[in-house]
Scaffold this active site. Structure first.
Site, mmCIF file in Angstrom:
data_model
loop_
_atom_site.group_PDB
_atom_site.id
_atom_site.type_symbol
_atom_site.label_atom_id
_atom_site.label_comp_id
_atom_site.label_asym_id
_atom_site.label_seq_id
_atom_site.Cartn_x
_atom_site.Cartn_y
_atom_site.Cartn_z
ATOM 1 N N THR A 135 22.413 -3.230 -1.515
ATOM 2 C CA THR A 135 22.044 -1.755 -1.497
ATOM 3 C C THR A 135 20.907 -1.772 -0.723
ATOM 4 O O THR A 135 20.006 -2.384 -0.192
ATOM 5 C CB THR A 135 22.178 -1.285 -2.992
ATOM 6 O OG1 THR A 135 21.320 0.144 -3.268
ATOM 7 C CG2 THR A 135 20.863 -2.377 -3.643
ATOM 8 N N ASP A 136 20.770 -0.301 -0.274
ATOM 9 C CA ASP A 136 19.385 0.148 0.414
ATOM 10 C C ASP A 136 18.457 0.323 -0.559
ATOM 11 O O ASP A 136 17.297 0.562 -0.060
ATOM 12 C CB ASP A 136 19.740 1.510 1.111
ATOM 13 C CG ASP A 136 20.206 2.748 0.405
ATOM 14 O OD1 ASP A 136 20.485 2.510 -1.120
ATOM 15 O OD2 ASP A 136 20.370 3.813 0.660
ATOM 16 N N GLU A 137 18.545 0.158 -1.749
ATOM 17 C CA GLU A 137 17.525 0.394 -2.625
ATOM 18 C C GLU A 137 16.393 -0.727 -2.889
ATOM 19 O O GLU A 137 15.179 -0.326 -3.169
ATOM 20 C CB GLU A 137 18.109 0.607 -4.091
ATOM 21 C CG GLU A 137 18.776 2.067 -4.298
ATOM 22 C CD GLU A 137 19.198 2.288 -5.726
ATOM 23 O OE1 GLU A 137 18.439 1.969 -6.740
ATOM 24 O OE2 GLU A 137 20.304 2.828 -6.203
ATOM 25 N N TYR A 160 16.887 -2.685 -11.343
ATOM 26 C CA TYR A 160 18.097 -2.859 -10.564
ATOM 27 C C TYR A 160 17.895 -3.320 -9.144
ATOM 28 O O TYR A 160 18.305 -4.275 -8.886
ATOM 29 C CB TYR A 160 18.790 -1.355 -10.412
ATOM 30 C CG TYR A 160 20.091 -1.623 -9.609
ATOM 31 C CD1 TYR A 160 20.976 -2.466 -9.499
ATOM 32 C CD2 TYR A 160 19.776 -0.455 -8.306
ATOM 33 C CE1 TYR A 160 21.999 -2.592 -8.469
ATOM 34 C CE2 TYR A 160 20.712 -0.415 -7.461
ATOM 35 C CZ TYR A 160 21.856 -1.550 -7.437
ATOM 36 O OH TYR A 160 22.628 -1.473 -6.462
ATOM 37 N N LYS A 215 18.577 -6.867 -7.251
ATOM 38 C CA LYS A 215 19.387 -6.879 -5.984
ATOM 39 C C LYS A 215 18.509 -7.772 -4.884
ATOM 40 O O LYS A 215 18.935 -8.170 -4.120
ATOM 41 C CB LYS A 215 19.929 -5.676 -5.515
ATOM 42 C CG LYS A 215 21.106 -5.201 -6.515
ATOM 43 C CD LYS A 215 22.316 -5.961 -6.534
ATOM 44 C CE LYS A 215 23.243 -5.889 -5.104
ATOM 45 N NZ LYS A 215 24.408 -6.691 -5.044
#
Length: 345
Positions: free
Chosen positions: A138-140, A163, A167
């Site tokens: 993810t870009d998060e 989260y 990741k």
């Protein structure tokens, strides 16, 4: 026939990817492992349930013995790893599940793959010389942006939620197996996905579901938080390209170049619903928009620079937000309104 392991294939992105990939790869058999937690739904895979090149295994990627058994039974020669706990709100209230699935689960998968495919650092067994581990992320992991700038593959990691921290950890595990053991790995980091089969808890399904139920549509803060929206099938196309053509050890960011703030999303969905499924009282669904207390640590803006995958692998998005959201809303109207077995609760 080559057997590839898909993890989390009953979830949102995975269940879009499985039929997409099967359709374009007649020499591939997909083995899908999914724990069928609340976010996994086998109904998402009805279209391939009886497909001769598809096998479903219910199980948890944290169960190492199960993973080892799958590799042995099906002689797995590739992994495309979707399985993850992914809802930020849930990671705030229950971070333990995120650490287990996203970190320990990823470690189990890549370590079992290494032992099945390799005899030593940088040395693959002859039958597995083309085997690859593809990690979907993810870009998060990059944190948050101000009003300017884009996330690039070289952007330093700065995760801001349990989260995204989990990741980021899984990304680093995969990276380490490439640099330490010479494993053939590729990682993709995507922007916010939307489209058919997404879980009800996510923003766009929540807006549609609440609107059709004539309930308040909750928008965090003042609705100014910005995300880069990527139609799920465009993401699937990018994953397939990266798995097949990406350079080992590389990361590819996949983004839709569709920056929209949450309030715009809500108003756009309401306007489309006004036309496609007007309220009986003739009011606009926009009247239901309600502002609620902002999420703890809510990142302001995400936006991806997808130049690398566009230039190196020839990827491009087929949908912009305005075309993709129409298709998405049609799917959810069918689910929530036309399918009498569905509930708006």
């Amino acid at each position: 026939m080559t057997y590839i392991l898909i993890t989390g294939g009953a979830g949102f992105i995975g269940s879009n990817f499985v039929p997409y990939f099967l359709n374009g790869h007649p020499d591939i058999h997909l083995v899908n492992i999914d724990a069928l937690t609340y976010a996994g739904n086998l109904d998402n895979l009805n279209e391939v349930a009886s497909h001769k090149r598809y096998t479903f295994v219910e199980g948890d990627i944290c169960d190492r013995k199960l993973i080892e058994g799958i590799f042995e039974q099906y002689d797995i020669k590739g992994v495309i790893h979707f399985a993850a706990e992914s809802h930020v709100d849930n990671s705030i209230t229950n971070p333990d599940a995120f650490m287990q699935t996203n970190i320990i689960g990823t470690f189990n998968l890549i370590d079992v793959a290494k032992k099945h495919w390799m005899v030593g650092p940088g040395i693959y067994k002859e039958a597995y010389k083309t085997s690859r581990f593809h990690h979907v992320s993810t870009d998060e992991v990059y944190g948050t942006l101000g009003k300017e700038g884009l996330f690039m593959e070289t952007t330093p990691y700065a995760p801001n939620s349990p989260y995204s921290a989990s990741k980021a950890s899984s990304d680093f595990i995969v990276r380490s197996y490439h640099h330490t053991f010479g494993m053939n790995v590729v990682t993709t980091n995507c922007s916010n996905n939307y489209g058919p089969k997404q879980h009800d808890e996510k923003l766009i399904p929540t807006i549609i579901r609440k609107a059709l139920a004539k309930e308040p549509i909750p928008i965090y803060g003042d609705g100014s938080n910005i995300r880069d929206w990527l139609y799920v099938l465009d993401h699937c196309k990018g994953i397939a390209l990266a798995y097949e053509k990406g350079i080992s050890g590389e990361t590819y960011n996949i983004g839709g170049r569709n920056e929209r703030n949450n309030l715009y999303i809500a108003k756009t969905v309401c306007a489309i619903l006004d036309k496609k499924h007007p309220r009986k009282d003739e009011k606009s669904y926009e009247d239901l928009i309600t502002y609620v207390k902002d999420r703890a640590g809510h990142d302001f803006r995400y936006a991806i620079d997808a130049t690398k995958i566009e230039n190196d692998l020839g990827w491009e998005a087929d949908e912009n937000f305005e075309t993709g959201i129409e298709k998405t809303i049609d799917w959810y109207i069918n689910r929530y309104v036309e399918n009498k077995n569905s509930s708006l609760a």
